[in-house]
Design a protein around this motif. Structure first.
Motif, PDB file in Angstrom:
ATOM      1  N   THR A  61      -5.061   2.657   3.521  1.00 46.34           N
ATOM      2  CA  THR A  61      -3.291   2.816   3.656  1.00 46.34           C
ATOM      3  C   THR A  61      -2.961   2.627   5.414  1.00 46.34           C
ATOM      4  O   THR A  61      -1.975   1.965   5.901  1.00 46.34           O
ATOM      5  CB  THR A  61      -2.821   3.828   2.819  1.00 46.34           C
ATOM      6  OG1 THR A  61      -2.889   4.165   1.758  1.00 46.34           O
ATOM      7  CG2 THR A  61      -1.112   3.844   3.262  1.00 46.34           C
TER       8      THR A  61
ATOM      9  N   ARG B  53      -6.623   7.208   2.118  1.00 49.21           N
ATOM     10  CA  ARG B  53      -6.133   6.972   3.382  1.00 49.21           C
ATOM     11  C   ARG B  53      -6.624   6.121   4.276  1.00 49.21           C
ATOM     12  O   ARG B  53      -5.719   5.569   5.397  1.00 49.21           O
ATOM     13  CB  ARG B  53      -6.309   8.669   4.018  1.00 49.21           C
ATOM     14  CG  ARG B  53      -6.020   9.028   5.404  1.00 49.21           C
ATOM     15  CD  ARG B  53      -6.590  10.250   5.982  1.00 49.21           C
ATOM     16  NE  ARG B  53      -7.992   9.681   5.939  1.00 49.21           N
ATOM     17  CZ  ARG B  53      -8.612  10.971   6.488  1.00 49.21           C
ATOM     18  NH1 ARG B  53      -7.923  12.931   6.671  1.00 49.21           N
ATOM     19  NH2 ARG B  53      -9.783  10.840   6.530  1.00 49.21           N
TER      20      ARG B  53
ATOM     21  N   ASN C 187       1.056  -1.008   0.044  1.00 45.47           N
ATOM     22  CA  ASN C 187      -0.113   0.156   0.527  1.00 45.47           C
ATOM     23  C   ASN C 187       1.003   1.188  -0.620  1.00 45.47           C
ATOM     24  O   ASN C 187       0.388   2.089  -0.522  1.00 45.47           O
ATOM     25  CB  ASN C 187      -1.147   0.228   1.376  1.00 45.47           C
ATOM     26  CG  ASN C 187      -1.858  -1.542   1.659  1.00 45.47           C
ATOM     27  OD1 ASN C 187      -2.053  -1.534  -0.062  1.00 45.47           O
ATOM     28  ND2 ASN C 187      -2.879  -1.525   1.979  1.00 45.47           N
ATOM     29  N   PHE C 188       2.178   0.912   0.757  1.00 40.19           N
ATOM     30  CA  PHE C 188       3.311   2.581   0.369  1.00 40.19           C
ATOM     31  C   PHE C 188       4.195   2.361  -0.521  1.00 40.19           C
ATOM     32  O   PHE C 188       5.195   3.214  -0.954  1.00 40.19           O
ATOM     33  CB  PHE C 188       3.645   2.112   1.963  1.00 40.19           C
ATOM     34  CG  PHE C 188       2.895   2.508   3.382  1.00 40.19           C
ATOM     35  CD1 PHE C 188       2.862   3.953   4.061  1.00 40.19           C
ATOM     36  CD2 PHE C 188       2.337   1.565   3.651  1.00 40.19           C
ATOM     37  CE1 PHE C 188       1.779   3.775   4.979  1.00 40.19           C
ATOM     38  CE2 PHE C 188       1.247   1.173   4.476  1.00 40.19           C
ATOM     39  CZ  PHE C 188       1.626   3.056   5.503  1.00 40.19           C
TER      40      PHE C 188
ATOM     41  N   ILE D 234      -2.915  -0.802  -3.652  1.00 42.58           N
ATOM     42  CA  ILE D 234      -3.673   0.056  -3.309  1.00 42.58           C
ATOM     43  C   ILE D 234      -5.171   0.528  -3.927  1.00 42.58           C
ATOM     44  O   ILE D 234      -6.836   0.389  -3.316  1.00 42.58           O
ATOM     45  CB  ILE D 234      -4.091   1.858  -2.665  1.00 42.58           C
ATOM     46  CG1 ILE D 234      -4.679   2.042  -1.911  1.00 42.58           C
ATOM     47  CG2 ILE D 234      -3.585   2.550  -3.244  1.00 42.58           C
ATOM     48  CD1 ILE D 234      -4.465   1.341  -0.326  1.00 42.58           C
TER      49      ILE D 234
ATOM     50  N   ASP E 230       1.037   1.159  -6.686  1.00 42.64           N
ATOM     51  CA  ASP E 230      -0.533   1.125  -7.125  1.00 42.64           C
ATOM     52  C   ASP E 230      -1.923   0.068  -8.108  1.00 42.64           C
ATOM     53  O   ASP E 230      -2.617  -0.418  -7.295  1.00 42.64           O
ATOM     54  CB  ASP E 230      -0.843   2.189  -7.078  1.00 42.64           C
ATOM     55  CG  ASP E 230      -0.088   3.329  -6.124  1.00 42.64           C
ATOM     56  OD1 ASP E 230       0.092   2.570  -4.652  1.00 42.64           O
ATOM     57  OD2 ASP E 230      -0.497   4.382  -6.243  1.00 42.64           O
TER      58      ASP E 230
END
Length: 539
Positions: free
Chosen positions: A92, A89, A42-43, A54, A48
């Motif tokens: 994550t 947000r 996710n980071f 994510i 992505d």
């Protein structure tokens, strides 16, 4: 990442075990490392759009939302509300910024305990979107009633006072313009206080004390004239006694109605007010019995006996307190006084009970304080829709209970002819069970939380009584095996004492009935209709 590690360190550093607390830093490092190994993708921006990134996670949430509430999903799509604006947000940071620390910890308890923890996270995010949509809908300048009905039909979330607001809108009490609510509620609650003053408080002042100004030569308690005020007083007492008997047994599966309300009517509970309350009026109306006899000396004596109170009846609270059932009694008495053509009919207490329970449990203290007035007006509006069920002379009319029972049986015959034929052959008449189901809106067939859940959908449906007929039909189908395998007495026992179970199972059958009805218009052959029906009822 600091938002991820924060709750972990907080929990470990707060451990009452001093040795473990001493090593909170080391334990946090290793637990954080293990957790990051699961969510690190996710980071990483370049991942992505990968299956583990994510982007895929956000799409999973939207897929869930589309499955459970397509109208809400479509609304977000049409408005261009991209998931990156909020879901990025949420997912994550594992919701660590959306709630306060105690709530984050509670969510993480379940998140870490679930083997498929990210499926759990997707479901929580989906539920949050639906809850947020509820709040946005109710906070808008004008409530979108079409959207609100769609949201409420699937069940209103507990807490935050959402259900109390939604029910008041769906029962046509609150206007769509939220800016008008304050003035409207102030006006309605003042009107209720005026009704209370005219129909209970002022007559109560006349009824107190030893000297009564309303006893005159022309009008007195023995006056046979039907227009006499005293004649009306005695008729009101008969109604009050019936209401009192019924509300003392209201919703015995919960203790709520036996408890003292935090917002009693001060003018009535104050012992120094000199007003004859409904409680005193009931006590004065009940005739005291006495046994007359002679003692051993030949002296005549009388021994008073008190009225027997059933074990399940609620007792009155000490002077200065007022139980919730007494508030319900007052509302029903006012309704009976204002609707003399219909009056009070046994069973109305079961209709008003869930309404008052929801309003009196509102976390908004101001709204909770005025639960009595709000219940009165919502109950009046609801009764205006179902009042024909309580008028015996209308039983066989198009709007009466007889027609409603026939509608349920017609549905049953359409969807399960074998079960319908079984009931017909055994002589199980709908009056034996459907009369109560329909008249009381299923309030006696389920426990309070389940009744409230059914009513969420009932009030939200524009054709609410068609919904009620379908639910009743679904209830019969849910117990079809018991009915088919039993005899007449077994069938009667099952229908009159509906088995405890999950109301969601009943609603599931209801949705299958809707699906079947829709499929009938798309199936072209008898064989396809038959196979489709068989498939539906084995789901």
């Amino acid at each position: 990442m600091n938002e991820i590690i924060g709750p972990l360190y907080y929990v470990f550093a707060s451990d009452p075990n001093k040795e473990w607390q001493e090593h909170a830093e080391a334990d946090t490092f290793f637990c954080f490392t293990n957790l990051m190994s699961e969510i690190r993708d996710n980071f990483i921006k370049m991942l992505d759009d990968s299956a583990s990134g994510i982007g895929s996670s956000m799409q999973n949430v939207l897929t869930l939302l589309k499955k459970h509430d397509q109208q809400l999903w479509r609304c977000l799509e049409d408005r261009g509300v991209r998931p990156q604006f909020y879901l990025f947000r949420w997912l994550t940071l594992l919701l660590s910024q959306e709630f306060k620390m105690p709530d984050v910890i509670r969510v993480w308890d379940s998140l870490f305990a679930d083997r498929r923890r990210f499926d759990f996270l997707y479901c929580v995010c989906c539920a949050m979107i639906m809850l947020k949509e509820f709040e946005d809908c109710l906070e808008a300048e004008k409530v979108d009633t079409k959207l609100l009905r769609s949201l409420c039909f699937q069940g209103i979330p507990d807490g935050r006072g959402l259900r109390a607001k939604c029910w008041k809108i769906l029962l046509n009490y609150l206007p769509p313009l939220t800016t008008d609510w304050t003035d409207f509620l102030k006006k309605q609650r003042a009107l209720y206080q005026q009704l209370l003053e005219e129909l209970i408080i002022t007559p109560g002042k006349q009824g107190s004390g030893t000297s009564r100004e309303d006893v005159t030569f022309a009008d007195h308690p023995l006056n046979p004239n039907p227009d006499s005020q005293w004649s009306q007083y005695f008729k009101d007492n008969d109604v009050l006694l019936q209401i009192d008997k019924d509300v003392r047994r209201l919703c015995p599966d919960i203790s709520f109605f036996q408890q003292a309300t935090d917002h009693p009517c001060e003018r009535l509970v104050n012992a120094d007010s000199g007003i004859e309350t409904l409680r005193k009026r009931v006590e004065h109306t009940i005739l005291k019995a006495a046994n007359v006899g002679k003692n051993r000396l030949g002296i005549t004596v009388t021994n008073s006996t008190r009225r027997k109170v059933a074990v399940e009846e609620y007792e009155t609270l000490p002077e200065g307190q007022e139980a919730h059932w007494e508030v319900v009694e007052r509302v029903l008495f006012l309704y009976a006084k204002l609707n003399p053509g219909q009056g009070y009919v046994q069973g109305m207490n079961e209709i008003i009970g869930p309404l008052y329970y929801v309003f009196a449990s509102d976390p908004n203290k101001e709204w909770q304080e005025h639960a009595e007035a709000d219940t009165f007006f919502c109950f009046t509006n609801l009764m205006s829709e179902i009042r024909d069920n309580f008028i015996k002379m209308l039983d066989d009319s198009a709007s009466g209970i007889g027609s409603s029972m026939q509608n349920v049986l017609t549905l049953l015959k359409k969807h399960d002819q074998q079960l319908w034929r079984c009931l017909e052959d055994r002589g199980v008449r709908p009056q034996f069970y459907l009369f109560r189901w329909l008249t009381l809106l299923l309030s006696q067939e389920f426990k309070m939380p389940d009744v409230i859940r059914v009513w969420d959908s009932l009030f939200a449906d524009r054709r609410r009584f068609d919904f009620l007929y379908c639910v009743c039909c679904a209830m019969i189908i849910c117990i079809r095996s018991r009915i088919l395998e039993g005899d007449f007495s077994d069938t009667m026992r099952t229908l009159q004492n509906y088995p405890d179970g999950d109301v969601i199972a009943v609603l599931f059958i209801y949705f299958k009935l809707l699906l079947f009805t829709w499929c009938l218009f798309t199936c072209t052959t008898t064989q396809s209709k038959t196979s489709m029906l068989s498939c539906l009822f084995t789901l």
